[in-house]
Design a protein around this motif. Sequence first.
Motif, PDB file in Angstrom:
ATOM      1  N   ASN A  69     -28.911  -3.031 -31.891  1.00 59.66           N
ATOM      2  CA  ASN A  69     -28.094  -3.918 -32.729  1.00 59.66           C
ATOM      3  C   ASN A  69     -26.595  -3.636 -32.590  1.00 59.66           C
ATOM      4  N   PHE A  70     -26.212  -3.033 -31.460  1.00 61.44           N
ATOM      5  CA  PHE A  70     -24.810  -2.921 -31.087  1.00 61.44           C
ATOM      6  C   PHE A  70     -24.306  -4.318 -30.746  1.00 61.44           C
ATOM      7  N   CYS A  71     -23.215  -4.723 -31.335  1.00 66.72           N
ATOM      8  CA  CYS A  71     -22.567  -6.035 -31.134  1.00 66.72           C
ATOM      9  C   CYS A  71     -23.129  -7.143 -32.025  1.00 66.72           C
ATOM     10  N   GLU A  72     -24.051  -6.848 -32.942  1.00 67.47           N
ATOM     11  CA  GLU A  72     -24.433  -7.863 -33.930  1.00 67.47           C
ATOM     12  C   GLU A  72     -23.183  -8.422 -34.603  1.00 67.47           C
ATOM     13  N   THR A  73     -23.197  -9.698 -34.926  1.00 68.90           N
ATOM     14  CA  THR A  73     -22.066 -10.299 -35.631  1.00 68.90           C
ATOM     15  C   THR A  73     -22.436 -10.511 -37.094  1.00 68.90           C
ATOM     16  N   ARG A  74     -21.576 -10.000 -37.967  1.00 70.92           N
ATOM     17  CA  ARG A  74     -21.861 -10.026 -39.397  1.00 70.92           C
ATOM     18  C   ARG A  74     -20.762 -10.697 -40.210  1.00 70.92           C
ATOM     19  N   GLY A  75     -19.763 -11.244 -39.567  1.00 67.54           N
ATOM     20  CA  GLY A  75     -18.712 -11.954 -40.282  1.00 67.54           C
ATOM     21  C   GLY A  75     -17.525 -11.094 -40.665  1.00 67.54           C
ATOM     22  N   THR A  76     -17.693  -9.779 -40.664  1.00 74.03           N
ATOM     23  CA  THR A  76     -16.594  -8.882 -41.029  1.00 74.03           C
ATOM     24  C   THR A  76     -16.362  -7.838 -39.943  1.00 74.03           C
ATOM     25  N   PRO A  79     -12.708  -5.688 -33.962  1.00 75.63           N
ATOM     26  CA  PRO A  79     -12.718  -5.858 -32.504  1.00 75.63           C
ATOM     27  C   PRO A  79     -13.493  -4.736 -31.824  1.00 75.63           C
ATOM     28  N   SER A  80     -14.244  -5.092 -30.814  1.00 73.47           N
ATOM     29  CA  SER A  80     -15.038  -4.138 -30.051  1.00 73.47           C
ATOM     30  C   SER A  80     -15.066  -4.619 -28.612  1.00 73.47           C
ATOM     31  N   PRO A  81     -14.213  -4.062 -27.741  1.00 74.95           N
ATOM     32  CA  PRO A  81     -14.005  -4.646 -26.417  1.00 74.95           C
ATOM     33  C   PRO A  81     -15.230  -4.665 -25.513  1.00 74.95           C
ATOM     34  N   LEU A  82     -16.218  -3.818 -25.759  1.00 75.77           N
ATOM     35  CA  LEU A  82     -17.405  -3.842 -24.914  1.00 75.77           C
ATOM     36  C   LEU A  82     -18.424  -4.894 -25.344  1.00 75.77           C
ATOM     37  N   CYS A  83     -18.205  -5.512 -26.485  1.00 77.17           N
ATOM     38  CA  CYS A  83     -19.112  -6.572 -26.927  1.00 77.17           C
ATOM     39  C   CYS A  83     -18.751  -7.883 -26.222  1.00 77.17           C
ATOM     40  N   PRO A  84     -19.745  -8.645 -25.776  1.00 72.91           N
ATOM     41  CA  PRO A  84     -19.461  -9.896 -25.061  1.00 72.91           C
ATOM     42  C   PRO A  84     -18.564 -10.863 -25.829  1.00 72.91           C
ATOM     43  N   LEU A  85     -18.658 -10.869 -27.166  1.00 76.89           N
ATOM     44  CA  LEU A  85     -17.829 -11.772 -27.967  1.00 76.89           C
ATOM     45  C   LEU A  85     -16.502 -11.131 -28.382  1.00 76.89           C
ATOM     46  N   GLY A  86     -16.296  -9.875 -27.999  1.00 74.25           N
ATOM     47  CA  GLY A  86     -15.051  -9.193 -28.333  1.00 74.25           C
ATOM     48  C   GLY A  86     -15.046  -8.535 -29.693  1.00 74.25           C
ATOM     49  N   HIS A  87     -16.131  -8.676 -30.425  1.00 76.70           N
ATOM     50  CA  HIS A  87     -16.250  -8.045 -31.740  1.00 76.70           C
ATOM     51  C   HIS A  87     -17.733  -7.914 -32.054  1.00 76.70           C
TER      52      HIS A  87
END
Length: 208
Positions: A69-76, A79-87
């Motif tokens: 669940n690294f890179c899950e998007t939760r709305g808050t 930034p996370s540069p290794l995630c495909p969406l950038g967060h």
Amino acid sequence: YNEPGDLLPGTGKGRTDTQIYVTGMRFPLESGTAYANSQYFNPGGLGYEDDPKADQCEPANYRYPWRDNFCETRGTDRPSPLCPLGHGHQGQDIRPATCKKDIHWAVAAENAKMVLISKGELVLLSSDNRTWYEYLHMSGLQVSKVGERVIRGQRLGHVSNIFGTSGTSIHLHFGMKQRLLNNKGELLYGGSAVYIPPYMSLIASYKN
């Protein structure tokens, strides 16, 4: 276990990354089975919409296979540069053997020194100054000052549900950061340490 980057449907875009960033790491729970999965989008989590009355102690949360669940998007998310969406979510949620707080020990993944201590949170820097380890939502912390050194496998605190004033589910958030190099040996991201996927390193350490 599910493959790295294979998030629950509708929870974001995961990173397909099979690299074990730390070889020989100790699994961060002292004993018992453990279950890596989303504490947010599984039963009882704030993002679980199938059944508002579902409880975090549902058996579905305490069975294999593991899920990244690294890179899950939760709305808050930060930034996370290794995630495909950038967060996205910057670590891995790990449930201990049972749905009981304040009894399961979290332990040091490597010989390290404490670089941050706050409510329910510790950050350790490995003795080779290469990897930062982030432990969140704990109770009964066993270290008390920045600069204190711990050894691999030393007890750090209990897995709990501490999160500001609202609380969270019973789990350990385990994050890892490193300064990364390109294939020329040059520092990436301006030399800043960035969150790296812990999933494959956790799988390797759990097997051992």
